[in-house]
Scaffold this active site. Structure first.
Site, PDB file in Angstrom:
ATOM      1  N   TYR A 195     -12.353  12.896  -7.288  1.00  0.00           N
ATOM      2  CA  TYR A 195     -11.299  12.195  -8.027  1.00  0.00           C
ATOM      3  C   TYR A 195     -10.420  13.169  -8.790  1.00  0.00           C
ATOM      4  CZ  TYR A 195      -9.069   9.582 -11.788  1.00  0.00           C
ATOM      5  OH  TYR A 195      -8.156   9.089 -12.674  1.00  0.00           O
ATOM      6  N   SER A 223      -4.689  12.997 -15.136  1.00  0.00           N
ATOM      7  CA  SER A 223      -5.918  12.588 -15.802  1.00  0.00           C
ATOM      8  C   SER A 223      -6.532  13.759 -16.554  1.00  0.00           C
ATOM      9  CB  SER A 223      -6.906  12.066 -14.754  1.00  0.00           C
ATOM     10  OG  SER A 223      -8.218  11.980 -15.255  1.00  0.00           O
ATOM     11  N   ASN A 249      -8.685   8.459 -22.431  1.00  0.00           N
ATOM     12  CA  ASN A 249      -9.379   7.190 -22.158  1.00  0.00           C
ATOM     13  C   ASN A 249      -8.513   6.010 -22.599  1.00  0.00           C
ATOM     14  OD1 ASN A 249     -11.502   9.430 -22.736  1.00  0.00           O
ATOM     15  ND2 ASN A 249     -12.578   7.920 -21.504  1.00  0.00           N
ATOM     16  N   ARG A 264     -14.816  11.891 -27.143  1.00  0.00           N
ATOM     17  CA  ARG A 264     -13.695  11.453 -26.329  1.00  0.00           C
ATOM     18  C   ARG A 264     -12.526  11.057 -27.223  1.00  0.00           C
ATOM     19  NH1 ARG A 264     -16.694  13.364 -23.172  1.00  0.00           N
ATOM     20  NH2 ARG A 264     -17.419  12.544 -21.167  1.00  0.00           N
ATOM     21  N   ASP A 298       0.866  -1.181   0.000  1.00  0.00           N
ATOM     22  CA  ASP A 298       0.000   0.000   0.000  1.00  0.00           C
ATOM     23  C   ASP A 298       0.903   1.232   0.000  1.00  0.00           C
ATOM     24  OD1 ASP A 298      -1.735   2.158   0.831  1.00  0.00           O
ATOM     25  OD2 ASP A 298      -3.124   0.671   1.631  1.00  0.00           O
ATOM     26  N   VAL A 299       0.630   2.172  -0.909  1.00  0.00           N
ATOM     27  CA  VAL A 299       1.473   3.362  -0.986  1.00  0.00           C
ATOM     28  C   VAL A 299       1.321   4.273   0.223  1.00  0.00           C
ATOM     29  CG1 VAL A 299       1.677   3.421  -3.482  1.00  0.00           C
ATOM     30  CG2 VAL A 299      -0.279   4.536  -2.397  1.00  0.00           C
ATOM     31  N   ALA A 352      -0.418   4.461  -8.608  1.00  0.00           N
ATOM     32  CA  ALA A 352      -1.352   3.954  -7.602  1.00  0.00           C
ATOM     33  C   ALA A 352      -2.424   4.998  -7.301  1.00  0.00           C
ATOM     34  CB  ALA A 352      -0.599   3.602  -6.320  1.00  0.00           C
ATOM     35  N   ALA A 353      -3.687   4.598  -7.429  1.00  0.00           N
ATOM     36  CA  ALA A 353      -4.779   5.541  -7.179  1.00  0.00           C
ATOM     37  C   ALA A 353      -6.106   4.803  -7.122  1.00  0.00           C
ATOM     38  CB  ALA A 353      -4.840   6.611  -8.273  1.00  0.00           C
ATOM     39  N   LYS A 372      -6.361  14.002  -8.455  1.00  0.00           N
ATOM     40  CA  LYS A 372      -5.389  13.877  -9.548  1.00  0.00           C
ATOM     41  C   LYS A 372      -4.632  15.187  -9.735  1.00  0.00           C
ATOM     42  CE  LYS A 372      -4.813  10.586 -11.191  1.00  0.00           C
ATOM     43  NZ  LYS A 372      -4.052   9.419 -10.656  1.00  0.00           N
TER      44      LYS A 372
END
Length: 323
Positions: free
Chosen positions: A131, A71, A160, A199, A5-6, A26-27, A135
């Site tokens: 979220y 993102s 995407n 997109r 786990d980070v 990691a997220a 980011k």
């Protein structure tokens, strides 16, 4: 390979110290889920990254490059052009507009409908969910500490991403995987609004090529960089393409309903990646999705469809907008 786990310094620190580069992906990754698991998303994404940076600042290490996954979420809506006012950056559409099924974005000045254009990195940012806020935290913290301590850092802003080995059973993952899982289980892909959302879908192979360039070349150091295909497609076209390549006659379910946190359009201007790194996407949509489908058919984990459960969670939290 270490499973950990980070947020666990005892597990994380030795790995950072032992390596020349850190690629920090990691997220927790769902826009909708982030709006009701607020503490978890901030803890995993923001604090996990803060711990990485604390290690880099306060321990002896040989790290020469840090790449942190950002993102398109940091943009909020994509870039637009108004016939009267030129480039504009509208914020999230109001709930009343969604309830009226007025899907297209409007100019913040004259309120006329505007045209989507590819989004460059210098477009004004607007975070409309937890979220995307986390980011933004991740990329800003990494770029800041990188500049301050002379550790080259890059923040790829992924559009995407799809491809083999992505989770087919995670209802909070990318929409292509969710729809493919639905089709493999004989169910309709669920498309919100009218399916006209624009997109940019980019193959994992092109993403990896770009990441290697970021590791090996200094051109994008200390910058956020869009990573996309440069191709524009509607999400309805993606749902239809998946069915076609599967040989399925199942039609998408177009709901004509919206979600409070959804953007209308966002496509990638990849000029910076091309000019600073020499990035050139190679995989077409048909090639990429054909490969994803072939891998999915033989995946030992299969495709378990949990979308309906995730949709009920959104309804229970009041995050869907009904006409």
């Amino acid at each position: 390979y270490v499973r950990g786990d980070v947020r666990d310094r005892a597990a994380f620190e030795p790995l950072v110290i032992a390596n020349q580069a850190v690629v920090h992906f990691a997220a927790a990754v769902s826009v909708g889920q982030s709006m009701y698991q607020v503490d978890r998303y901030v803890d995993v994404n923001t604090r996990g990254t803060a711990l990485l940076l604390d290690i880099l600042v306060n321990t002896k290490h040989a790290v020469e490059k840090v790449i942190v996954a950002s993102s398109i979420g940091v943009y909020g809506e994509g870039a637009y052009a108004c016939a009267v006012h030129g480039p504009v950056a509208p914020i999230i559409r109001p709930e009343q507009q969604l309830a009226e099924r007025d899907w297209e974005q409007r100019c913040p000045h004259c309120h006329q409908h505007v045209t989507s254009v590819p989004t460059p990195e210098d477009k004004a940012l607007y975070r409309d969910n937890i979220y995307s806020m986390t980011k933004y935290h991740q990329e800003e913290m990494v770029l800041l500490i990188g500049k301050t301590y002379g550790i080259p850092a890059v923040a790829p802003r992924f559009f995407n991403v799809y491809g083999p080995r992505q989770s087919l059973s995670n209802p909070y993952a990318g929409v292509a995987a969710i729809w493919l899982s639905r089709l493999l289980n004989g169910k309709q892909p669920v498309v919100f609004e009218d399916g006209g959302q624009l997109r940019d879908f980019v193959s994992i192979h092109d993403v990896v090529d770009c990441l290697v360039l970021m590791l090996e070349k200094p051109g994008a150091d200390y910058l956020p960089v869009n990573v996309g295909s440069g191709q524009t497609v509607t999400i309805l076209q993606i749902a239809q393409l998946l069915a076609k390549l599967l040989g399925s006659t199942i039609e998408p379910q177009v709901t004509q309903t919206g979600r409070k946190f959804d953007i209308r359009h966002n496509t990638a201007d990849i000029t910076r990646a091309r000019e600073t790194l020499g990035f050139a996407p190679k995989v077409t949509l048909e090639q990429g999705f054909s490969e994803l489908i072939e891998w999915a058919k033989s995946s030992p984990d299969g495709a378990v469809d949990f979308f309906d459960r995730a949709l009920e969670e959104l309804k229970a939290k009041g995050l869907l907008v009904q006409p």
